[in-house]
Design a protein around this motif. Structure first.
Motif, PDB file in Angstrom:
ATOM      1  N   VAL A   1       5.341   3.553   2.217  1.00 17.10           N
ATOM      2  CA  VAL A   1       5.186   2.368   1.364  1.00 17.10           C
ATOM      3  C   VAL A   1       5.177   1.139   2.497  1.00 17.10           C
ATOM      4  O   VAL A   1       5.922   0.811   3.266  1.00 17.10           O
TER       5      VAL A   1
ATOM      6  N   GLN B   1      -3.385   3.789  -2.772  1.00 19.12           N
ATOM      7  CA  GLN B   1      -3.142   2.635  -3.525  1.00 19.12           C
ATOM      8  C   GLN B   1      -2.772   1.205  -2.959  1.00 19.12           C
ATOM      9  O   GLN B   1      -2.134   1.145  -1.644  1.00 19.12           O
ATOM     10  N   LYS B   2      -3.380   0.404  -3.460  1.00 21.91           N
ATOM     11  CA  LYS B   2      -3.266  -0.822  -2.813  1.00 21.91           C
ATOM     12  C   LYS B   2      -3.206  -2.143  -3.951  1.00 21.91           C
ATOM     13  O   LYS B   2      -3.956  -2.122  -4.791  1.00 21.91           O
ATOM     14  N   LEU B   3      -1.939  -2.762  -3.911  1.00 29.58           N
ATOM     15  CA  LEU B   3      -1.740  -3.699  -5.072  1.00 29.58           C
ATOM     16  C   LEU B   3      -1.481  -4.854  -4.230  1.00 29.58           C
ATOM     17  O   LEU B   3      -0.923  -5.066  -3.256  1.00 29.58           O
TER      18      LEU B   3
ATOM     19  N   THR C   1       0.802  -1.171   0.115  1.00 25.42           N
ATOM     20  CA  THR C   1       0.140   0.072   0.032  1.00 25.42           C
ATOM     21  C   THR C   1       0.650   1.146  -0.136  1.00 25.42           C
ATOM     22  O   THR C   1       2.083   1.324   0.691  1.00 25.42           O
ATOM     23  N   MET C   2       0.421   2.247  -0.504  1.00 24.46           N
ATOM     24  CA  MET C   2       0.842   3.644  -0.508  1.00 24.46           C
ATOM     25  C   MET C   2      -0.035   4.657  -0.676  1.00 24.46           C
ATOM     26  O   MET C   2      -0.850   4.739  -1.861  1.00 24.46           O
TER      27      MET C   2
ATOM     28  N   THR D   1       3.568  -1.793  -9.562  1.00 29.81           N
ATOM     29  CA  THR D   1       3.867  -0.531  -9.783  1.00 29.81           C
ATOM     30  C   THR D   1       3.043   0.351  -9.039  1.00 29.81           C
ATOM     31  O   THR D   1       1.768   0.224  -9.346  1.00 29.81           O
ATOM     32  N   LEU D   2       3.917   1.545  -8.353  1.00 26.27           N
ATOM     33  CA  LEU D   2       2.945   2.473  -7.713  1.00 26.27           C
ATOM     34  C   LEU D   2       3.040   3.547  -8.323  1.00 26.27           C
ATOM     35  O   LEU D   2       4.257   4.033  -8.854  1.00 26.27           O
TER      36      LEU D   2
END
Length: 783
Positions: free
Chosen positions: A67, A37-39, A33-34, A57-58
C-alpha cells in the motif's frame, strides 16, 4: 474473479510542513494505491499544513500487496507535482487481526510497531482496541521530498548508523503526513483470510457503506438469511434518508450518537435513480436529459457533488455544475432561457448543522412530492444494496460549469424595477433605502451585491455575507433568535429601513422592520397576506395547522379565507396548487418556518422572492407618502397569550419508531372522536375541503399522507367558547412526536398539557413506549 479477503479503511488526517511548490504555498492532495486500485483525497488549496480527515476504502485481495501513499501538488495547467511518498506497512495490522481477539477493554495496546527499515514510520505506532475496533494510528515520513520540515532520524543495528540511501528520510529534509488505518464494525463484514485464519471470523469494514459488505464463513458456506438481512439493512439505510420531499442525512462525523449515513455511495445511487426517473417521466423530445446541480457552502458539498455527477453519468444524463447556488435558483434553472434544464438538484440541509447535508429535487413542474421521492429512494435502495464497488470519483464527462446565479439575480432585479416603476429613477428604484442583509454565511450573499446594490440600495451594515460551511456566527435560520437579534441590532445601529434574514439555501426568509421588530412565523405570514390580499382580494391563504387563531382573524378581516393544512412546506404548497385546480383562487401558501410560495412565481418557495415582494410594497408605501414602514401593515395582528411546544421521544428501535408514532397519533384521533377528552374536537376547514384535524382531504383526489398529525380545537366545557388548540404530529426528521399548543387564556397551555398527559397518554397506554418527561417537567415547572 479474485476472492475478496476484506476491506481496509484508511483515514488520511493531515499533513505537516509539506513542501512549498507554488509561489507562496501548495495545493496538496493524497493518492493511495494498492495494486490496480487508486484512491485520492480532495485538494486543500494554499496550505502546507492541510487537514483532509477523509476516509478511503481499499478492497483487500492479497495481504502481501504493498500500500503506497503519494502526496501531489495540484496544478491546473500542467501535470501535478509530486511532493513525496511513503509506504504504509499493513502486515503488523493484519497479524493482530488473525489473533481473533474479542471484547478487549478500550485502550488496550495489542502491539507496538517501531520505526525500522521496512516502514516509513516517524515514531512508534500502537495497534489498540477502541470501542470494539482494532485501530492503528501512524505518522509517516515522506520520502523523495525536496523541502519541508527538517527531521533527523537514525536507527542502530549492530552499532551501525542507518544509511542515507534508505530513502531520503534518515538525515535529509523531510515532510510528515498523519494517517490512520482503522477497521471497524464487527457486524458489517465477515470474511476469512486463506492460510491465516482457520474456522473463525475475521472482521473488516468499509470506511462508509460505499463498499458493500459481504458475509462469508471460513467454511465457505454462506447463510442465506445473513445475506438477506444484510440487503435489508442496506435498503433501509437509503430509505431512512428520505425526509418528506427531500433527502437528508449525516455527511460528516462529529454528531453525538449519529453515524455518517449520507455517504458518496448513497448519494450516487440516489442521483442515478433520479436521473432515470426524470428520463422516464419528463421526456423532452430530444432524448438527452439535462440536469443542473447547485449547492450551499457546506464542507461536505464538494465530495458529494462528485457522487451526484457520477450517478447522473450512470443514468446517461448531461450534468451542469451551478456551483454555489440557492434552492429557488435551482428550480428556476429549469425555466429561464437559455438554460431550461429538464431537472435540477440542490444539495443542502437548510438550517441543520454543518455535519448534515441533503438533496432537493426539481423538474419544470416544481419540487418533487413525497411519494415521488419515495419511489426514487426505493429504486436507489435496490441499487445500493446490490452494488459492491465504491462510488466512482472518476467522471468520464466533466460537468459543464455554468453561471446561473447572475441570470437569476437579473431576473429578480427586473421584477423589482418593473413593478415599482419609479417615476424618477427607474433603474435604481431602491435609491434612498438602506437594507441590511444577514446571509448567515450561507448562499444568500448574492442578494446584497447582485440585486440590492445594483438597484441603488445602501447595504452598509450587512452581516455574514461570505459563504462558510461551518456557519461560525449563528445558525442560518430566520426562526433562530440569535440570527434575528444580530439583524435587529444592525438595523437599529444603522437606522436601516429593512433587515433581511435568509436561511442557508434561501428558500426561507424573515425580516426586521425599521423599528427593529422581528417579523417571522405568524407575523411574516400576516405581512405577506396583507400584501397579497391587496393584489388579489378574496384569495385563500394556505398555511400549516400550527398558526394562531389571531392569524385566521387577521386574514378573514381583510376578506381572505384561511386554509389550515398539514405541517410540511411541500404539503402546504401542493395544497395551494390543488385548490387552484379545483377553482378556489389561492395566491399565497406559507408555513410558519418561513417557507412561502405565491402563485405568480410558479408556486415556488423562494425566500428571496418573498423579500422582493416586501421591498416592492415598502417602496410603494414611501411613494404614496407613508414613512411608517412595513411593520405598520400587521399592527392589528392578535398574538396568542401562550404558546408551547413539547416533545415525546419514541422508545423503540429506529426501524419501529415510525409505526409506533402512527399508533400513538391514531389512538389520539380515536380518543377525540369517541369524546373521551371533553371539549376537544378535531378541526375542520370546509371551504378548502380539509377534514379530520386538517389532515385528510375530502375531495375527489386526496393527497397521500406522508406523516400523521391532527389539530384539535379546545373549548371551555361550560361556555363552549374555543380558547386554544393542540396539534400532535409525527416528526419526519427524528424518532419523536411534537405537540404544539396555543391558548388565548392564562394557564390554558398548562391545563391542556395536564389533560393530554393524564387523560390520554397514561389512560390510553401509549405512554409505555413514549418518553413523557418533557410533559412532567413542564407541568412541574408551571405548578
Amino acid at each position: 474473479m479474485e476472492e475478496l479477503v476484506g476491506l481496509l479503511r484508511i483515514r488520511v488526517k493531515r499533513g505537516i510542513n509539506l513542501a512549498q511548490r507554488d509561489t507562496l504555498s501548495s495545493d496538496p492532495f493524497v493518492v493511495i494505491t494498492m495494486g490496480s486500485q487508486k484512491l485520492k483525497t480532495r485538494v486543500v488549496e494554499n496550505n502546507c499544513n492541510p487537514e483532509w480527515n477523509e476516509e478511503l476504502t481499499l478492497a483487500l485481495r492479497h495481504p502481501d500487496e504493498p500500500v503506497n501513499l503519494i502526496v501531489y501538488d495540484k496544478d491546473t495547467f500542467t501535470s501535478h507535482d509530486k511532493m513525496g511518498d511513503a509506504k504504509i506497512d499493513i502486515k503488523p495490522f493484519l497479524e493482530v487481526h488473525k489473533m481473533g481477539l474479542q471484547e478487549l477493554p478500550d485502550g488496550t495496546e495489542i502491539k507496538r510497531v517501531v520505526p525500522n527499515r521496512e516502514n516509513c514510520l516517524a515514531e512508534a505506532s500502537s495497534i489498540v482496541s477502541n470501542n470494539g475496533k482494532i485501530v492503528q494510528n501512524m505518522i509517516l515520513l515522506l520520502r523523495n521530498v525536496e523541502c519541508g520540515e527538517m527531521k533527523k532520524k537514525t536507527w542502530r543495528r549492530k552499532k551501525q548508523k542507518r544509511s542515507n540511501k534508505l530513502g531520503t528520510m534518515a538525515s535529509t529534509s523531510t515532510s510528515s503526513l498523519m494517517a490512520s488505518k482503522t477497521v471497524i464494525s464487527k457486524t458489517a463484514l465477515f470474511s476469512s483470510l486463506p492460510g491465516i485464519v482457520s474456522r473463525s471470523f475475521l472482521t473488516f469494514a468499509p470506511a462508509s457503506p460505499s463498499v458493500k459488505p459481504l458475509r462469508i464463513r471460513s467454511s465457505n458456506v454462506t447463510k442465506f438469511d445473513e445475506v438477506t438481512n444484510s440487503l435489508d439493512e442496506d435498503m433501509d439505510q437509503i430509505r431512512r434518508l428520505q425526509n418528506g420531499s427531500d433527502v437528508r442525512g449525516v455527511a460528516l462525523e462529529g454528531e453525538k450518537c449519529r453515524t455518517v449515513d449520507l455517504t458518496p455511495a448513497a448519494v450516487e445511487a440516489i442521483a442515478e435513480s433520479f436521473g432515470e426517473w426524470v428520463a422516464a417521466t419528463e421526456s423532452n423530445g430530444n432524448g438527452v436529459i439535462k440536469i443542473s446541480l447547485g449547492r450551499d457552502p457546506r464542507v461536505s458539498g464538494g465530495k458529494l457533488s462528485t457522487a451526484v455527477f457520477a450517478g447522473l453519468a450512470r443514468a446517461g444524463c448531461l450534468a451542469f455544475d451551478m456551483g454555489l447556488a440557492t434552492t429557488p435558483a435551482c428550480f428556476m434553472s429549469t425555466l429561464l432561457s437559455p438554460f431550461e434544464y429538464d431537472a435540477s438538484i440542490m444539495m443542502t440541509a437548510s438550517h441543520l448543522p454543518y455535519t448534515r447535508n441533503g438533496l432537493k429535487f426539481f423538474t419544470k413542474r416544481g419540487g418533487l412530492t413525497s411519494p415521488e421521492v419515495e419511489k426514487i429512494c426505493d429504486l436507489a435502495a435496490r441499487k445500493y444494496a446490490t452494488r459492491q464497488t465504491k462510488v466512482s470519483t472518476l467522471i468520464r464527462t466533466r460537468p459543464q460549469q455554468v453561471d446561473f446565479m447572475s441570470a437569476y439575480s437579473k431576473h429578480l432585479r427586473e421584477i423589482i424595477k418593473e413593478r415599482i416603476n419609479h417615476p424618477e429613477h427607474y433603474d435604481t428604484p431602491l435609491k434612498g433605502f438602506q437594507i441590511v442583509v444577514n446571509a448567515g454565511n450561507g448562499s444568500g450573499g448574492f442578494f446584497t451585491w447582485d440585486v440590492l446594490d445594483k438597484l441603488g440600495a445602501d447595504t452598509f451594515g450587512s452581516l455574514y455575507l461570505n459563504p462558510d460551511g461551518m456557519f461560525p456566527n449563528h445558525i442560518p435560520n430566520p426562526e433562530n433568535k440569535i440570527a434575528m437579534q444580530h439583524t435587529r441590532a444592525a438595523v437599529l445601529e444603522n437606522s436601516a429601513d429593512l433587515g433581511v434574514v435568509f436561511d442557508t439555501d434561501v428558500d426561507r426568509s424573515g425580516v426586521v422592520d425599521n423599528k427593529g421588530n422581528p417579523i417571522n412565523g405568524d407575523k411574516l405570514i400576516a405581512l405577506m397576506s396583507a400584501i397579497v390580499l391587496k393584489e388579489h382580494p378574496g384569495s385563500t391563504v394556505v398555511t400549516d395547522a400550527r398558526t394562531s387563531m389571531g392569524l385566521t382573524r387577521f386574514i378573514t378581516d381583510r376578506g381572505g379565507r384561511h386554509c389550515l393544512y398539514r405541517v410540511g412546506y411541500r404539503n402546504v404548497i401542493d395544497k395551494g396548487v390543488e385548490l387552484n385546480k379545483d377553482g378556489i383562487e389561492t395566491h399565497l401558501m406559507m408555513e410558519t418556518s418561513g417557507h412561502g410560495a405565491v402563485k405568480e412565481n410558479h408556486f415556488l418557495d423562494d425566500g428571496a422572492y418573498m423579500v422582493v415582494k416586501i421591498i416592492i410594497e415598502m417602496v410603494r408605501m414611501r411613494l404614496a407618502g407613508s414613512n411608517e414602514g412595513i411593520g405598520s401593515l400587521i399592527e392589528d395582528l392578535e398574538e396568542p397569550l401562550e404558546a408551547v411546544e413539547l416533545r415525546l421521544n419514541i422508545l423503540s428501535e429506529p426501524r419501529d419508531a415510525k409505526a409506533k408514532g402512527i399508533e400513538a397519533i391514531e389512538t389520539f384521533r380515536q380518543y377525540i372522536e369517541e369524546g373521551k377528552l371533553k371539549g376537544w374536537e378535531l378541526g375542520t376547514c370546509g371551504d378548502c375541503w380539509v377534514t379530520e384535524g386538517c389532515l385528510v382531504d375530502s375531495n375527489d383526489h386526496p393527497s397521500a399522507i406522508d406523516a400523521h398529525m391532527y389539530r384539535v380545537r379546545v373549548s371551555d366545557e361550560e361556555s363552549g367558547e374555543e380558547y386554544g388548540w393542540v396539534h400532535m404530529r409525527q416528526s419526519i426528521h427524528n424518532p419523536n412526536i411534537a405537540l404544539n399548543m396555543q391558548s388565548m387564556l392564562p394557564g390554558g397551555c398548562l391545563s391542556m398539557t395536564r389533560v393530554f398527559r393524564d387523560q390520554f397518554l397514561e389512560a390510553s397506554g401509549v405512554a409505555r413506549f413514549l418518553d413523557i418527561s418533557d410533559f412532567d417537567n413542564y407541568i412541574g415547572g408551571q405548578s
